[in-house]
Design a protein around this motif. Structure first.
Motif, PDB file in Angstrom:
ATOM      1  N   MET A 290      -4.505 -13.133   0.405  1.00 28.23           N
ATOM      2  CA  MET A 290      -3.141 -12.766   0.718  1.00 28.23           C
ATOM      3  C   MET A 290      -2.313 -12.613  -0.564  1.00 28.23           C
ATOM      4  N   ILE A 291      -2.447 -13.569  -1.475  1.00 29.60           N
ATOM      5  CA  ILE A 291      -1.674 -13.504  -2.725  1.00 29.60           C
ATOM      6  C   ILE A 291      -2.113 -12.301  -3.555  1.00 29.60           C
ATOM      7  N   GLN A 292      -3.421 -12.053  -3.588  1.00 27.98           N
ATOM      8  CA  GLN A 292      -3.904 -10.920  -4.370  1.00 27.98           C
ATOM      9  C   GLN A 292      -3.388  -9.603  -3.793  1.00 27.98           C
ATOM     10  N   GLU A 293      -3.383  -9.474  -2.476  1.00 30.49           N
ATOM     11  CA  GLU A 293      -2.864  -8.262  -1.842  1.00 30.49           C
ATOM     12  C   GLU A 293      -1.375  -8.090  -2.150  1.00 30.49           C
ATOM     13  N   TYR A 294      -0.637  -9.186  -2.108  1.00 28.01           N
ATOM     14  CA  TYR A 294       0.788  -9.171  -2.420  1.00 28.01           C
ATOM     15  C   TYR A 294       0.990  -8.691  -3.865  1.00 28.01           C
ATOM     16  N   CYS A 295       0.221  -9.259  -4.794  1.00 31.13           N
ATOM     17  CA  CYS A 295       0.336  -8.872  -6.208  1.00 31.13           C
ATOM     18  C   CYS A 295      -0.051  -7.417  -6.425  1.00 31.13           C
ATOM     19  N   GLN A 296      -1.128  -6.972  -5.804  1.00 31.41           N
ATOM     20  CA  GLN A 296      -1.560  -5.583  -5.955  1.00 31.41           C
ATOM     21  C   GLN A 296      -0.478  -4.619  -5.488  1.00 31.41           C
ATOM     22  N   ASN A 297       0.133  -4.926  -4.361  1.00 34.78           N
ATOM     23  CA  ASN A 297       1.187  -4.059  -3.841  1.00 34.78           C
ATOM     24  C   ASN A 297       2.444  -4.125  -4.697  1.00 34.78           C
ATOM     25  N   ALA A 298       2.742  -5.281  -5.252  1.00 30.40           N
ATOM     26  CA  ALA A 298       3.894  -5.399  -6.146  1.00 30.40           C
ATOM     27  C   ALA A 298       3.658  -4.583  -7.417  1.00 30.40           C
ATOM     28  N   ILE A 299       2.473  -4.703  -7.995  1.00 33.35           N
ATOM     29  CA  ILE A 299       2.135  -3.953  -9.212  1.00 33.35           C
ATOM     30  C   ILE A 299       2.173  -2.448  -8.946  1.00 33.35           C
ATOM     31  N   ALA A 300       1.788  -2.040  -7.754  1.00 28.30           N
ATOM     32  CA  ALA A 300       1.817  -0.615  -7.410  1.00 28.30           C
ATOM     33  C   ALA A 300       3.243  -0.070  -7.404  1.00 28.30           C
ATOM     34  N   ARG A 301       4.239  -0.944  -7.253  1.00 29.42           N
ATOM     35  CA  ARG A 301       5.635  -0.535  -7.254  1.00 29.42           C
ATOM     36  C   ARG A 301       6.227  -0.502  -8.663  1.00 29.42           C
ATOM     37  N   ALA A 302       5.476  -0.955  -9.651  1.00 27.62           N
ATOM     38  CA  ALA A 302       5.983  -1.070 -11.017  1.00 27.62           C
ATOM     39  C   ALA A 302       6.436   0.282 -11.556  1.00 27.62           C
ATOM     40  N   GLU A 303       7.458   0.221 -12.370  1.00 28.68           N
ATOM     41  CA  GLU A 303       7.968   1.402 -13.053  1.00 28.68           C
ATOM     42  C   GLU A 303       7.669   1.253 -14.540  1.00 28.68           C
ATOM     43  N   TYR A 304       7.050   2.271 -15.110  1.00 28.82           N
ATOM     44  CA  TYR A 304       6.623   2.261 -16.508  1.00 28.82           C
ATOM     45  C   TYR A 304       7.455   3.241 -17.329  1.00 28.82           C
ATOM     46  N   LYS A 305       7.655   2.867 -18.581  1.00 29.66           N
ATOM     47  CA  LYS A 305       8.437   3.714 -19.479  1.00 29.66           C
ATOM     48  C   LYS A 305       7.826   3.616 -20.871  1.00 29.66           C
ATOM     49  N   LYS A 306       7.592   4.758 -21.485  1.00 33.22           N
ATOM     50  CA  LYS A 306       7.094   4.764 -22.858  1.00 33.22           C
ATOM     51  C   LYS A 306       8.295   4.645 -23.789  1.00 33.22           C
ATOM     52  N   LEU A 307       8.235   3.678 -24.676  1.00 30.20           N
ATOM     53  CA  LEU A 307       9.343   3.427 -25.598  1.00 30.20           C
ATOM     54  C   LEU A 307       9.216   4.274 -26.858  1.00 30.20           C
ATOM     55  N   ASP A 308      10.304   4.359 -27.594  1.00 27.26           N
ATOM     56  CA  ASP A 308      10.341   5.188 -28.808  1.00 27.26           C
ATOM     57  C   ASP A 308       9.291   4.774 -29.840  1.00 27.26           C
ATOM     58  N   ASP A 309       8.914   3.489 -29.848  1.00 27.51           N
ATOM     59  CA  ASP A 309       7.923   3.022 -30.823  1.00 27.51           C
ATOM     60  C   ASP A 309       6.485   3.250 -30.353  1.00 27.51           C
TER      61      ASP A 309
END
Length: 81
Positions: free
Chosen positions: A1-20
Motif C-alpha cells: 500500500m505504501i509503495q503504491e502510494y509513493c509510486q503514484n505521488a512520484i508520478a505527479r512530480a513536476e520537474y524543472k531543469k535549472l540554469d546550472d
C-alpha cells in the motif's frame, strides 16, 4: 500500500531543469517534498527518498497525509499486548 502510494505521488512530480544544468522536482500537495540532482533520474531517486522520510515523519507526528487519485493512507494505532 505504501509503495503504491509513493509510486503514484512520484508520478505527479513536476520537474524543472535549472540554469546550472541540474534538475529540481517537487510533488504538488506534498509541502516540503522536493529534491534536486545532476540528472532527472538522480533527482527522481532523491525525491523518492525525501518522500519516504517525509511520510515517516508525518506518520510519527500523527499529521494527515494527502489524498489524491483516490489513494489515501490511514494509520491506525494498535494496542500492544
Amino acid at each position: 500500500m505504501i509503495q503504491e502510494y509513493c509510486q503514484n505521488a512520484i508520478a505527479r512530480a513536476e520537474y524543472k531543469k535549472l540554469d546550472d544544468g541540474t534538475w529540481f522536482a517537487e510533488i504538488p500537495g506534498f509541502q516540503g517534498v522536493w529534491a534536486n540532482g545532476e540528472s532527472i533520474e538522480a533527482c527522481r531517486q532523491d525525491l523518492w527518498s525525501v518522500l519516504e522520510e517525509w511520510l515517516v515523519m508525518k506518520i510519527q507526528d500523527g499529521d494527515p497525509l494527502p489524498c489524491f487519485n483516490g489513494l489515501s493512507l490511514h494509520v491506525k494505532e494498535v494496542a500492544v499486548a
